[in-house]
Enzyme design. Structure first.
Site, mmCIF file in Angstrom:
data_model
loop_
_atom_site.group_PDB
_atom_site.id
_atom_site.type_symbol
_atom_site.label_atom_id
_atom_site.label_comp_id
_atom_site.label_asym_id
_atom_site.label_seq_id
_atom_site.Cartn_x
_atom_site.Cartn_y
_atom_site.Cartn_z
ATOM 1 N N LYS A 84 41.611 41.218 32.878
ATOM 2 C CA LYS A 84 41.239 39.818 33.062
ATOM 3 C C LYS A 84 40.140 39.372 32.110
ATOM 4 C CE LYS A 84 42.248 39.718 37.980
ATOM 5 N NZ LYS A 84 41.735 39.034 39.175
ATOM 6 N N LYS A 100 33.545 40.328 39.294
ATOM 7 C CA LYS A 100 34.985 40.530 39.487
ATOM 8 C C LYS A 100 35.460 41.766 38.734
ATOM 9 C CE LYS A 100 37.414 36.413 39.621
ATOM 10 N NZ LYS A 100 37.851 35.094 39.074
ATOM 11 N N GLY A 118 42.377 39.917 45.824
ATOM 12 C CA GLY A 118 41.057 39.508 46.299
ATOM 13 C C GLY A 118 40.050 40.646 46.428
ATOM 14 N N GLU A 130 31.344 35.817 36.494
ATOM 15 C CA GLU A 130 31.674 34.397 36.336
ATOM 16 C C GLU A 130 30.686 33.568 37.137
ATOM 17 O OE1 GLU A 130 35.661 33.630 37.716
ATOM 18 O OE2 GLU A 130 36.561 34.270 35.833
ATOM 19 N N HIS A 144 41.751 25.990 44.703
ATOM 20 C CA HIS A 144 42.606 26.870 43.890
ATOM 21 C C HIS A 144 43.912 26.126 43.634
ATOM 22 C CE1 HIS A 144 44.593 30.903 42.941
ATOM 23 N NE2 HIS A 144 45.615 30.068 43.051
ATOM 24 N N GLU A 175 46.653 30.663 37.169
ATOM 25 C CA GLU A 175 45.764 30.240 38.249
ATOM 26 C C GLU A 175 44.509 29.563 37.694
ATOM 27 O OE1 GLU A 175 46.933 33.358 41.782
ATOM 28 O OE2 GLU A 175 45.036 33.701 40.776
ATOM 29 N N GLU A 201 43.003 33.369 36.111
ATOM 30 C CA GLU A 201 43.827 34.525 35.749
ATOM 31 C C GLU A 201 45.280 34.110 35.665
ATOM 32 O OE1 GLU A 201 44.483 37.613 38.573
ATOM 33 O OE2 GLU A 201 44.586 36.261 40.283
ATOM 34 N N ARG A 218 54.028 38.123 37.456
ATOM 35 C CA ARG A 218 55.057 38.572 38.415
ATOM 36 C C ARG A 218 55.449 37.391 39.287
ATOM 37 N NH1 ARG A 218 51.977 38.424 43.013
ATOM 38 N NH2 ARG A 218 49.848 39.189 42.901
ATOM 39 N N VAL A 269 53.925 35.659 46.065
ATOM 40 C CA VAL A 269 54.296 35.483 47.465
ATOM 41 C C VAL A 269 54.768 34.038 47.685
ATOM 42 C CG1 VAL A 269 53.390 35.511 49.826
ATOM 43 C CG2 VAL A 269 52.605 37.240 48.171
HETATM 44 P P1 ADP Z 1 49.811 36.214 45.369
HETATM 45 O O1 ADP Z 1 48.892 35.765 44.285
HETATM 46 O O2 ADP Z 1 51.217 36.426 44.955
HETATM 47 O O3 ADP Z 1 49.642 35.421 46.601
HETATM 48 P P2 ADP Z 1 48.352 38.312 46.634
HETATM 49 O O4 ADP Z 1 47.046 38.437 45.952
HETATM 50 O O5 ADP Z 1 48.416 37.733 47.991
HETATM 51 O O6 ADP Z 1 49.357 37.660 45.646
HETATM 52 O O7 ADP Z 1 48.998 39.745 46.679
HETATM 53 C C1 ADP Z 1 50.306 39.935 47.092
HETATM 54 C C2 ADP Z 1 50.473 41.329 47.575
HETATM 55 O O8 ADP Z 1 50.272 42.244 46.520
HETATM 56 C C3 ADP Z 1 49.479 41.731 48.651
HETATM 57 O O9 ADP Z 1 50.141 42.611 49.506
HETATM 58 C C4 ADP Z 1 48.381 42.431 47.894
HETATM 59 O O10 ADP Z 1 47.724 43.358 48.722
HETATM 60 C C5 ADP Z 1 49.169 43.097 46.804
HETATM 61 N N1 ADP Z 1 48.408 43.229 45.557
HETATM 62 C C6 ADP Z 1 48.007 42.224 44.758
HETATM 63 N N2 ADP Z 1 47.375 42.695 43.666
HETATM 64 C C7 ADP Z 1 47.369 44.053 43.794
HETATM 65 C C8 ADP Z 1 46.874 45.119 42.979
HETATM 66 N N3 ADP Z 1 46.260 44.908 41.826
HETATM 67 N N4 ADP Z 1 47.043 46.370 43.429
HETATM 68 C C9 ADP Z 1 47.691 46.601 44.594
HETATM 69 N N5 ADP Z 1 48.189 45.644 45.370
HETATM 70 C C10 ADP Z 1 48.042 44.387 44.995
HETATM 71 P P1 ADP Z 2 42.844 38.004 42.438
HETATM 72 O O1 ADP Z 2 43.499 38.778 41.359
HETATM 73 O O2 ADP Z 2 42.226 38.868 43.464
HETATM 74 O O3 ADP Z 2 43.757 36.952 42.970
HETATM 75 P P2 ADP Z 2 41.288 35.776 41.315
HETATM 76 O O4 ADP Z 2 40.548 35.787 40.041
HETATM 77 O O5 ADP Z 2 42.523 34.957 41.358
HETATM 78 O O6 ADP Z 2 41.609 37.282 41.736
HETATM 79 O O7 ADP Z 2 40.309 35.305 42.475
HETATM 80 C C1 ADP Z 2 40.725 35.257 43.833
HETATM 81 C C2 ADP Z 2 40.202 33.981 44.489
HETATM 82 O O8 ADP Z 2 38.786 33.930 44.446
HETATM 83 C C3 ADP Z 2 40.643 32.689 43.817
HETATM 84 O O9 ADP Z 2 41.876 32.260 44.329
HETATM 85 C C4 ADP Z 2 39.526 31.717 44.133
HETATM 86 O O10 ADP Z 2 39.699 31.165 45.413
HETATM 87 C C5 ADP Z 2 38.313 32.602 44.196
HETATM 88 N N1 ADP Z 2 37.594 32.583 42.924
HETATM 89 C C6 ADP Z 2 37.885 33.254 41.802
HETATM 90 N N2 ADP Z 2 36.995 32.998 40.820
HETATM 91 C C7 ADP Z 2 36.094 32.128 41.342
HETATM 92 C C8 ADP Z 2 34.905 31.501 40.848
HETATM 93 N N3 ADP Z 2 34.471 31.728 39.621
HETATM 94 N N4 ADP Z 2 34.236 30.666 41.680
HETATM 95 C C9 ADP Z 2 34.666 30.452 42.942
HETATM 96 N N5 ADP Z 2 35.755 31.030 43.457
HETATM 97 C C10 ADP Z 2 36.470 31.865 42.686
HETATM 98 MG MG MG Z 3 44.390 35.299 41.947
#
Ligand code: ADP
Ligand code: ADP
Ligand code: MG
Length: 446
Positions: free
Chosen positions: A115, A157, A164, A199, A207, A274, A288, A292, A295
């Site tokens: 990322k 992050k 998350g 960040e 979001h 995103e 990010e 893929r 959900v």
């Molecule tokens: P989306 O952005 O599609 O809503 P989520 O963050 O909710 O994705 O993740 C979807 C599923 O994939 C969840 O079951 C989550 O635990 C799993 N998942 C997401 N990222 C990873 C990762 N880097 N490693 C393992 N599992 C992941």
């Molecule tokens: P993941 O791969 O776990 O989905 P993201 O970078 O998409 O990681 O971050 C997950 C969530 O955290 C985002 O959907 C958003 O709600 C929150 N988030 C991410 N970055 C920020 C930020 N800089 N400030 C506030 N909220 C954030």
């Molecule tokens: Mg995300």
């Protein structure tokens, strides 16, 4: 493509099997010992048991998956989401065995999977990213040296993060070192990579993400945005499309930014770009790109009438997108509710057990994606998603009205689910007037 190995479980395995069937492609399911009674097992044309319940001995076991794919004559493999869907090395292994990975190239996954690297790439393409560190760090002192430039609160992050996890909000400098160390061990354990980036943290933000699609003939389209602001611990709970907090001109800017990124990296397949969106200033920032199917792709399917998983198969086989050259029209409003086996009254504690009663609502305006049924035993080994309730309406008001009826009619006994949580959310004045932010569930709803 003739036969596809479905390298996943749960509702997404079911979805992939159905999508393949409707394009005339056969499927081979795999399942762990804990998933013998999951409906994806009997829905596929063939099913092969691949190991004990832990994912490391089944769904993450590359050698077993490739062995089954070769033995059953599969020429394609769909990874779904989670598990092996974002491992570039796995794509290379599939390719080496002559199996088409249904997803982007290994290089695209590598680029966006880091990322910190993704932030650099996107900045170079002229799209705003969240103000933050230029690279990633594992050394606390190196990271500490740049925190003052970013300011507080800031967000730590994981470079390889997802779902998350591996994130920490730092309110002031005194917390930085200990939270950095925590995030680093969490990231190492979860992703095998302790590199972290920083960040600026936005406290009240939304979001908004854009569904994009590319093919190897150079076509790139977007299918509109999804608003996924309702989250808990940075994980989505409910998603809707279109977002009603942006106007058409803002929508165009965000969707065009997503297309610029997709085109700029010659992306192939389904992806999601995103952003976080500040509704006070109207600014949006890239966070990010998910390489893929997500959900919540279902709500984009509902408003476009397209089958995104089918489109993925088409593009992986080398065909152009069915909607090449245009951004498909969208009609109406769709909301997805994640129905998880979790108890909202007990801090969303996982609630495995037997579904003694399970009667999802039915209507012409409801779509329900699930792998479970009445009598099903929820295994404790995997994520808690039981199904996705998707409700369609002419506009947000109608979709909300119908959602209320659908959630109320949903009959479940035996385990706790997130249904009561969703009912509370959609009756809340902040949600109805759309004045929520990504921390609203944790700070306001409680
Ligand atoms: P989306 O952005 O599609 O809503 P989520 O963050 O909710 O994705 O993740 C979807 C599923 O994939 C969840 O079951 C989550 O635990 C799993 N998942 C997401 N990222 C990873 C990762 N880097 N490693 C393992 N599992 C992941
Ligand atoms: P993941 O791969 O776990 O989905 P993201 O970078 O998409 O990681 O971050 C997950 C969530 O955290 C985002 O959907 C958003 O709600 C929150 N988030 C991410 N970055 C920020 C930020 N800089 N400030 C506030 N909220 C954030
Ligand atoms: Mg995300």
């Amino acid at each position: 493509m003739k036969r596809v190995l479905v390298a996943n479980r749960g509702e997404i395995a079911v979805r992939i099997i159905e999508a393949c069937r409707s394009c005339g492609v056969e499927t081979v399911a795999v399942y762990s010992q804990a998933d013998e009674s999951s409906s994806h097992v009997w829905m596929a044309d063939q099913a092969v048991r691949i190991g004990r319940p832990p994912a490391s001995e089944s769904y993450l076991c590359v050698n077993k998956l490739l062995h089954v794919a070769l033995e059953t004559g599969c020429d394609g493999l769909h990874p779904g989401y989670g598990f092996l869907s974002e491992r570039s090395g796995f794509v290379d292994q599939c390719t080496a065995e002559g199996i088409t990975f249904i997803g982007p190239t290994a290089d695209h996954i590598r680029l966006m999977g880091d990322k910190a690297e993704a932030r650099r790439t996107v900045t170079a393409l002229g799209v705003p990213v969240v103000p933050g560190s230029e690279g990633a760090f594992s050394d606390i002192d190196e990271a500490y040296a740049v925190v003052q430039d970013i300011g507080f609160p800031l967000l730590i992050k994981a470079r390889s993060g997802g779902g998350g996890r591996g994130m920490r909000v730092v309110e002031d400098i005194s917390q930085f070192r200990s939270l950095f160390a925590q995030a680093r061990s969490e990231a190492e354990a979860a992703f095998g990579d302790g590199e972290l980036y920083l960040e600026r943290y936005f406290q009240r933000i939304r979001h908004i993400e854009v569904q994009v699609f590319g093919d190897r003939h150079g076509n790139v389209s977007h299918l509109g945005e999804r608003d996924c602001t309702l989250q808990r611990r940075h994980q989505k709970l409910l998603e809707e499309t279109p977002s009603t907090v942006i106007d058409d001109s803002k929508r165009d800017s965000i969707c065009n930014a997503a297309v610029a990124i997709t085109r700029g990296i010659n992306y192939e397949g389904a992806g999601t770009v995103e952003f976080i969106y500040d509704d006070l200033s109207g600014e949006f920032f890239f966070i990010e790109m998910k390489t893929r199917v997500q959900v919540e792709h279902t709500i984009s399917e509902v408003v476009t009438g397209l089958a995104l998983v089918g489109e993925q198969v088409l593009v992986a086989a080398g065909d152009p997108l069915s909607f090449a050259g245009k951004n498909p029209d969208r009609e109406g409003h769709a909301i997805e509710f994640r129905i998880n086996a979790e108890d909202p009254a007990r801090d969303f504690l996982p609630s495995p057990g037997i579904l003694k009663r399970w009667v999802p609502p039915q209507a012409e305006w409801i779509r329900f994606d699930s792998h479970v049924y009445q009598g099903y035993t929820i295994p404790p080994y995997y994520d808690s998603l039981l199904g996705k309730l998707i409700v369609r309406g002419r506009d947000r008001d109608e979709a909300l009205e119908r959602s209320r009826a659908a959630l109320r009619a949903f009959e479940v006994q035996g385990v706790a689910t997130t249904i009561p949580f969703h009912l509370r959310v959609i009756d809340h004045p902040d949600f109805i007037s759309n004045q929520v932010h990504t921390r609203w569930v944790e700070t306001e709803l409680k």
